[in-house]
Every structure is written in C-alpha cells, then in structure tokens.
Design an enzyme around this catalytic site. Structure first.
Site, short mmCIF file in Angstrom:
data_model
loop_
_atom_site.label_atom_id
_atom_site.label_comp_id
_atom_site.label_asym_id
_atom_site.label_seq_id
_atom_site.Cartn_x
_atom_site.Cartn_y
_atom_site.Cartn_z
N ARG A 173 12.08 -27.58 102.07
CA ARG A 173 10.74 -28.15 101.78
C ARG A 173 10.94 -29.49 101.07
NH1 ARG A 173 5.96 -24.52 99.55
NH2 ARG A 173 4.70 -26.01 100.72
N LYS B 163 -0.89 -29.49 95.37
CA LYS B 163 -1.50 -28.89 96.56
C LYS B 163 -2.68 -29.70 97.08
CE LYS B 163 -0.43 -26.03 98.41
NZ LYS B 163 0.42 -26.23 99.62
N ASP C 228 3.81 -30.51 91.93
CA ASP C 228 5.04 -30.36 92.73
C ASP C 228 6.04 -31.47 92.46
OD1 ASP C 228 3.05 -28.62 94.33
OD2 ASP C 228 5.07 -28.09 94.98
O1 MRU Z 1 2.69 -24.83 99.02
P1 MRU Z 1 2.91 -24.18 97.69
O2 MRU Z 1 2.23 -22.85 97.56
O3 MRU Z 1 4.38 -24.13 97.32
O4 MRU Z 1 2.21 -25.15 96.66
C1 MRU Z 1 2.29 -24.87 95.29
C2 MRU Z 1 1.55 -25.82 94.44
O5 MRU Z 1 1.01 -26.80 94.91
C3 MRU Z 1 1.59 -25.56 92.97
O6 MRU Z 1 0.42 -26.05 92.37
C4 MRU Z 1 2.79 -26.29 92.37
O7 MRU Z 1 3.97 -25.95 93.04
C5 MRU Z 1 2.94 -26.00 90.94
S1 MRU Z 1 3.56 -24.38 90.68
C6 MRU Z 1 3.89 -24.10 89.07
#
Ligand code: MRU
Length: 332
Positions: free
Chosen positions: A86, A243, A232
């Site tokens: 990812r 997200k 992220d």
């Molecule tokens: O696609 P995902 O479910 O991995 O996205 C996660 C998020 O966007 C979270 O808000 C982010 O990783 C912070 S987690 C502590």
C-alpha cells in the site's frame, strides 16, 4: 480490546477486519507474501497497524529462510514486496526502513534474525506506547456533553494499541467524561460503520452512525462540537493525508467554526514531503465503488474514481495530537 495481530511461535495471526463486525476470525501468515496480501486486501488496515504487520512480515521471512544461501537477498526482496502493498501510509515505510537497516550490518545470520525480531517487537511496543501518549495528550480536548464527529477508523483496530483518534475518546471516558460520537460510515469500505462503531459500542460509548453526506447538515445545525480523525501521512507543513472524505469534513468544519483535530504518532510524519500534494495517493479497485456487498449497484461500463485518501491542508486543521505533544496549526 481485540488484538489486531499476534506474533506467536513463528506465525503471525492477523484479525480479518473484512469480516467485522459479524465474525471474529484470525488469518495465519507464514511469510512476507501472506502479510503483504493481508495489507493489500485490507484484512489489516490503518497506518500504524500495517507498519507493525510489515515488520513481522520481515521476521517471518527471516525465520523461514535463515538456513538458505541467498538469505539477505531474500529478505531484501521481502521488504520490497511489503513496501509495494500500500503506498500512502507512512508508517509502513517507516517500519520497513527500520528493518532494512540491519541488513547492511555485518551480523551472522543467527544474530541478524535475533535483531530483526527484536526490532519488530520494539516497533510494536512503540506503537502501543504512542497510542497511550496520544490519548493522554488529547483527552483534555473532550469536554462533558461534547458531541464529536469522526471519520473512518483510527481506533485500536488501526493500531496494535488503543488507537489514535479513538484513544483520546477512550482516555476521556476512563476519566469519567460523558460525550457522544457521530461516526461517518466511510464509503466505500465502511470502516466507520463496521469498525469504529464496533469499537465504540463495545466500549460503552454513546455512538450514532451517519452516512457521509449527513455530516455537513449536523455541523450547520450546531450539533457537532469538534472533529477528530487519524492520519496516514503528514507532510512537513502539517498537511494531512487521511481517508477519502476527510478534506470535505475539514472544509465544512472551518466554515462552521468547529475545531478539527488530527491524531497521529510522529512515525506518520514524512519530512521528505514538503506539502500534502507531494504525497502519493492510492487508487483502489473500481469494484469497491460499483458493488455493495458483492452486488452491482451501477450500470456496467461506468467510469469510476476511487482515491482511497485525500489531502487536508494544514490551514483547515486546528491541531495535531501526537505522542510527543500537541502541534497547534490554525485557530478556527
Ligand atoms: O484504508 P484504511 O482503512 O487503511 O484507512 C485508514 C485511515 O484512513 C485511518 O484514518 C488512518 O490510517 C489512521 S489510523 C490510526
């Protein structure tokens, strides 16, 4: 709290988050490819959790091939495979860089394997400590009778500890504060509806799920008092990748003078990116948008845009709660 992962007897057990809240099932990973597949398919997700999982992916590979000739080359390949799983979450690369550095040392294979395992364990421990620290620094932002909006899942399921954004809520609750939480369902994969609601309900927190498109209306009505989300990747100027949908919430919060907080460990910061636009944003499969629970909901041949994350410029962010303290960005 459920464990998102568990390294035991040379195997990594990963909680299958695709099945939540309906089923609690762990997948057994035996090598780096198994872990990379879990990250790609969102069996495990959330920036800190995938960093820790990737570190153990390197450990699994090391344990499996420690008697082979091309041991170091195999480990390097495993690190590359995991790094391609990812692209946006900084913690994945941060963890792999820490694992990689042992390969340039002159250790024999046995010592190298030992060092790699110790490093993965300390990455996991640091994640747990960071979550706790974020909770402690951020808890005072939550007042009695507050009404908080969150997006996606930045709870314990996104980490190996108590979460980032949700750790603040758990800490405030443990100090006796009474508040309620609105959770965006978070299309297309419903991390809010499935995962955040699962966590908050199990924790006895007053929770209301809404469709993503309903948040603006609640803000205009004065119901939402603050927003707290995770991250992220955070650029050097404090622009935040999180997200998809986070940016829209932040813009709306600013217009309505609602504080907008981001919670993330320092391992999510990427100082090599001077601004948010430099962060690479993952695009995922069209089927995530065109299908719902395996049933097609659009006509065939429709074009699809499926960016998994967006950028919120720091001017829309009130403060970032980290494990080292709070960074003030902009007043509402
Ligand atoms: O696609 P995902 O479910 O991995 O996205 C996660 C998020 O966007 C979270 O808000 C982010 O990783 C912070 S987690 C502590």
């Amino acid at each position: 709290m459920l464990k998102t992962l568990d390294y035991k007897n040379g195997k990594l057990l990963i909680l299958d988050q695709r099945l939540l809240p309906g089923k609690i099932r762990y997948i057994v990973c035996r090598n780096a490819k198994d872990v990379a597949d879990c990250i790609k398919t969102l069996i495990i997700r959330g920036a800190p959790a995938i960093g820790v999982a990737a570190a153990y992916g390197v450990v699994l590979e090391a344990m499996q091939y420690k008697n082979d000739k091309g041991f170091r080359v195999t480990i390097k390949k495993a690190i590359r495979l995991l790094s391609e799983s990812r692209p946006t979450a900084r913690n994945l690369f941060w963890a792999l860089e820490r694992m990689q550095k042992y390969l340039s040392e002159n250790y024999n294979t046995e010592i190298l394997c030992k060092k790699i395992l110790e490093e993965a364990r300390s990455i996991e421990k640091e994640d747990k400590d960071s979550c706790r620290a974020i909770g402690k620094f951020g808890q005072h932002l939550i007042k009695n009778n507050d009404c908080i909006l969150t997006h996606c899942n930045a709870g314990y399921l996104a980490t190996t500890g108590t979460g980032t954004a949700l750790s603040i809520l758990y800490e405030a609750k443990s100090r006796g504060r009474k508040f309620m939480v609105y959770v965006d369902e978070t299309r297309p994969l419903l991390q809010g509806a499935r995962l955040t609601c699962f966590e908050l309900v199990r924790h006895g927190i007053d929770v209301t799920v809404i469709c993503d498109s309903m948040a603006a209306n609640l803000m205009r009505k004065g119901i939402i008092k603050k927003v707290i989300v995770g991250a992220d990747r955070i650029a050097a100027n404090n622009d935040v990748a999180n997200k998809i949908g986070t940016y829209g919430i932040a813009v709306c919060a600013k217009i309505h003078n609602i504080p907008f907080y981001v919670a993330a460990p320092v391992s999510t910061f990427d100082y090599s990116k001077s601004k948010g636009e430099d962060i690479f944003i993952e695009q995922r499969e069209p089927a995530e948008v065109t299908e719902f629970c395996g049933i097609r909901i659009t006509p065939k041949n429709v074009n699809v845009s499926n960016f998994a994350f967006d950028i919120t410029p720091s001017e829309y962010i009130t403060a970032i709660v980290t494990d080292k303290g709070i960074i003030k960005c902009h007043n509402v």
